[in-house]
Design an enzyme around this catalytic site. Structure first.
Site, PDB file in Angstrom:
ATOM      1  N   LYS A  94      21.258  23.824  -8.484  1.00 40.64           N
ATOM      2  CA  LYS A  94      19.905  24.373  -8.320  1.00 40.64           C
ATOM      3  C   LYS A  94      19.682  25.054  -6.973  1.00 40.64           C
ATOM      4  O   LYS A  94      18.928  26.007  -6.866  1.00 40.64           O
ATOM      5  CB  LYS A  94      18.871  23.258  -8.493  1.00 40.64           C
ATOM      6  CG  LYS A  94      18.891  22.616  -9.875  1.00 40.64           C
ATOM      7  CD  LYS A  94      17.690  23.021 -10.681  1.00 40.64           C
ATOM      8  CE  LYS A  94      17.803  22.714 -12.158  1.00 40.64           C
ATOM      9  NZ  LYS A  94      18.237  21.367 -12.511  1.00 40.64           N
ATOM     10  N   GLU A 116       7.971  23.935 -10.349  1.00 40.00           N
ATOM     11  CA  GLU A 116       7.878  22.853 -11.326  1.00 40.00           C
ATOM     12  C   GLU A 116       9.194  22.077 -11.278  1.00 40.00           C
ATOM     13  O   GLU A 116      10.213  22.617 -10.866  1.00 40.00           O
ATOM     14  CB  GLU A 116       7.696  23.438 -12.735  1.00 40.00           C
ATOM     15  CG  GLU A 116       8.978  23.919 -13.425  1.00 40.00           C
ATOM     16  CD  GLU A 116       9.678  25.083 -12.733  1.00 40.00           C
ATOM     17  OE1 GLU A 116       9.013  25.829 -12.013  1.00 40.00           O
ATOM     18  OE2 GLU A 116      10.907  25.220 -12.906  1.00 40.00           O
ATOM     19  N   SER A 383      27.645  20.476 -13.151  1.00 40.14           N
ATOM     20  CA  SER A 383      26.452  21.089 -12.555  1.00 40.14           C
ATOM     21  C   SER A 383      25.812  20.230 -11.471  1.00 40.14           C
ATOM     22  O   SER A 383      25.119  20.743 -10.598  1.00 40.14           O
ATOM     23  CB  SER A 383      25.429  21.403 -13.653  1.00 40.14           C
ATOM     24  OG  SER A 383      25.181  20.264 -14.447  1.00 40.14           O
TER      25      SER A 383
HETATM   26  C1  LIG Z   1      18.507  21.058 -13.958  1.00 44.40           C
HETATM   27  C2  LIG Z   1      19.879  20.671 -14.266  1.00 44.40           C
HETATM   28  C3  LIG Z   1      20.531  21.140 -15.421  1.00 44.40           C
HETATM   29  C4  LIG Z   1      19.862  21.969 -16.480  1.00 44.40           C
HETATM   30  O1  LIG Z   1      19.372  23.199 -16.055  1.00 44.40           O
HETATM   31  P1  LIG Z   1      20.079  24.579 -16.410  1.00 44.40           P
HETATM   32  O2  LIG Z   1      19.100  25.579 -15.975  1.00 44.40           O
HETATM   33  O3  LIG Z   1      20.341  24.597 -17.877  1.00 44.40           O
HETATM   34  O4  LIG Z   1      21.338  24.627 -15.641  1.00 44.40           O
HETATM   35  C5  LIG Z   1      21.856  20.792 -15.606  1.00 44.40           C
HETATM   36  N1  LIG Z   1      22.509  20.015 -14.717  1.00 44.40           N
HETATM   37  C6  LIG Z   1      21.912  19.528 -13.612  1.00 44.40           C
HETATM   38  C7  LIG Z   1      22.692  18.665 -12.703  1.00 44.40           C
HETATM   39  C8  LIG Z   1      20.586  19.838 -13.354  1.00 44.40           C
HETATM   40  O5  LIG Z   1      20.007  19.358 -12.255  1.00 44.40           O
END
Ligand SMILES: *Cc1c(COP(=O)(O)O)cnc(C)c1O
Length: 402
Positions: A94, A116, A383
Site C-alpha cells: 500500500k 478510507e 502483498s
Molecule cells: C489491502 C491489501 C490487499 C488488497 O488490496 P488490493 O488493492 O487488491 O491489492 C492485499 N494484501 C494486503 C497485504 C493488503 O493490505
C-alpha cells in the site's frame, strides 16, 4: 474480442465498458483538477525521481524476489518465487501508492489528506506518509473493522491521524469509502482524497496502477537476473486489485506469461459468504465506477465475506473487469480454509508469515505449481506481512478444532 494488454483507459476513463466517473456534480471540479495535475506531473521526470528516491530511501525498495526452495519442494512442480512486498516499510504494498499520491497532493497545494481503510493497512500507510510530509490526516474506518483491527487503529493515532469511526451500513470498507467521499464533497478546496486501491472514479484506477507498477517492473528485471527468462505464471490476490495489477501490468504484453488473480472464496463460492466480485458478481456502479459487484437479486449490494479484512470489498477495480472479460487474466478463488492452510505452510516452509490476503495467492500457487514442470516458474506476490492476522488465525484454528 482482442486481448486487452493494458493500454487503457480511454479519455473518459473507461476500460471497455467498465470504469468511468459516475460522481455527484459537486465533485466534478475536484476530479477534473486531479486529472489535470496528474496529466501534468506524470510527464515530469523530476516527479518520478522524487517518487523513486522516497521508495528507495524510505520504503526500502526494491523489494527482493526470493526463490522459495522449500515451498517449491513442498508443492512438487514449478519453481516458486516470492515478490516480497511484505518487507516494505509499514509491511505491505500500500505504501507505494501512498508515496505517489502524497506527492501529487503536495504538488496540488493541498494541506489535508483523507482516506478510507478496511483492514487498516491503507490507513496506516496514509498516516505514515502524512507524518513524513507534515499533512493533516483523517482516516475513515468502519466500526466493525475498528474492532477487528485495533492494533492498526493505535498505529494510525500514534502517527498523528484522526480515525473517524463509521457506523453506517455494516461498518466496513464500503461504508468508510462513502464517508470519505462525503468529506471530500465538503472540503475539496484544501483536501486530497488518497484512495487506497485500483477502484473508485476515474482517474484513481489509473493513478493507483501507475504507482503500483513498480512491483512488476522490478520483478521483471529480477527474474531476468535470476533465470534469464520471463516467468510462466504470475499469481496475486485481489481485493480492489492494486497489488495484482501492480505485479501484472508490466507483463500484460508478454502473452506467454499466464496470470491468475485470486479472489476471496470465503466459505465457498456456492454460498453467499465470499467476496469474489468477478467470479460471482454482476455489473453495477459503486463508488463512481462501473464494475462487477456482489449484489442480491434486487440489485442491492451485499457485503463480502472473507477471513481477511483486506479482501472483503464488494467491488473490484474496473481494469480487472476488462482483463477478465478479454481473457488475459484468469480469475480464481481460494477459500478461508485454503488461505489459513497456506498461511501456515509458507510460515513453516520458509519462515515468512504472509498476510491472510497474500495467503490466498499462496494457496492458488501451491495448486498451480503441482500441475507444472520443474523448469517452469511462478511468481507469487506476497502483498503484505501477517503479524496483523495472528489473532484471526489463532481464533479460526481454535474454532476449526472444536
Ligand atoms: C489491502 C491489501 C490487499 C488488497 O488490496 P488490493 O488493492 O487488491 O491489492 C492485499 N494484501 C494486503 C497485504 C493488503 O493490505
Amino acid at each position: 474480442m482482442t486481448t486487452y494488454i493494458g493500454d487503457g483507459p480511454d479519455v473518459s476513463g473507461f476500460f471497455g465498458s467498465f470504469g468511468g466517473c459516475y460522481m455527484p456534480e459537486v465533485l466534478m471540479p475536484a476530479l477534473q483538477a486531479l486529472q489535470q495535475a496528474w496529466d501534468n506531473l506524470r510527464h515530469q521526470p523530476e516527479f518520478w525521481d522524487e517518487y523513486k528516491r522516497i521508495l528507495t530511501d524510505y520504503v526500502g525498495r526494491p523489494s527482493p524476489l526470493f526463490f522459495a526452495k522449500n515451498l517449491t519442494a513442498y508443492a512438487g512442480g514449478a519453481k516458486i518465487y516470492l515478490k516480497r512486498e511484505d518487507l516494505n516499510h509499514t509491511g505491505a504494498h500500500k505504501i507505494n501508492n501512498c508515496v505517489g499520491q502524497i506527492l501529487l497532493a503536495k504538488h496540488m497545494g493541498k494541506t489535508r489528506i483523507i482516506a478510507e481503510t478496511g483492514a487498516g493497512q491503507h490507513g496506516v500507510a496514509t498516516a505514515t506518509v502524512c507524518a513524513l510530509f507534515k499533512m493533516q490526516c483523517t482516516i475513515y474506518m468502519g466500526e466493525t473493522d475498528i474492532r477487528r483491527q485495533q492494533m492498526n487503529v493505535d498505529r494510525m493515532q500514534l502517527l498523528g491521524a484522526e480515525v473517524k469511526s463509521v457506523s453506517e451500513g455494516r461498518g466496513t470498507l464500503k461504508d468508510a469509502m462513502n464517508e470519505a467521499l462525503r468529506d471530500w464533497i465538503n472540503h475539496a478546496d484544501d483536501t486530497y482524497y488518497l484512495l487506497g486501491t485500483g477502484a473508485g472514479p476515474h482517474p484513481y484506477p489509473t493513478i493507483v496502477r501507475e504507482f503500483q507498477k513498480i512491483i512488476g517492473i522490478e520483478a521483471k528485471t529480477q527474474i531476468l537476473q535470476h533465470e534469464n527468462r520471463l516467468p510462466d505464471a504470475l499469481v496475486a490476490c485481489v481485493g480492489g486489485g492494486s497489488n495484482a495489477l501492480g505485479l501484472m501490468h508490466p507483463f500484460l504484453p508478454d502473452l506467454d506469461v499466464h496470470m491468475y488473480c485470486v479472489e476471496a472464496g470465503g466459505k465457498g463460492l456456492q454460498h453467499d459468504q465470499h467476496a469474489a466480485s468477478i467470479s460471482k458478481g454482476k455489473v453495477g456502479v459503486l463508488h463512481g465506477n462501473m464494475t462487477y459487484l456482489l449484489q442480491d437479486p434486487d440489485g442491492q449490494i451485499i457485503e463480502g465475506h472473507s477471513i481477511s479484512a483486506g479482501l472483503d470489498y464488494p467491488g473490484v477495480g474496473p481494469e480487472h473487469c476488462l482483463l477478465a472479460e478479454s481473457g488475459r487474466i484468469n480469475y480464481v478463488a481460494a477459500t478461508d480454509d485454503e488461505a489459513v492452510q497456506a498461511f501456515q505452510i509458507l510460515t513453516r516452509q520458509e519462515g515468512i508469515i504472509p498476510a491472510l490476503e497474500s495467503s490466498h495467492a499462496v494457496a492458488h500457487a501451491l495448486k498451480l505449481a503441482k500441475t507444472m514442470q520443474p523448469e517452469q516458474i511462478i511468481i507469487v506476490n506476497i502483498s503484505g506481512r501477517g503479524d496483523k492476522d495472528l489473532s484471526t488465525v489463532k481464533a479460526y484454528l481454535a474454532g476449526a478444532a472444536q
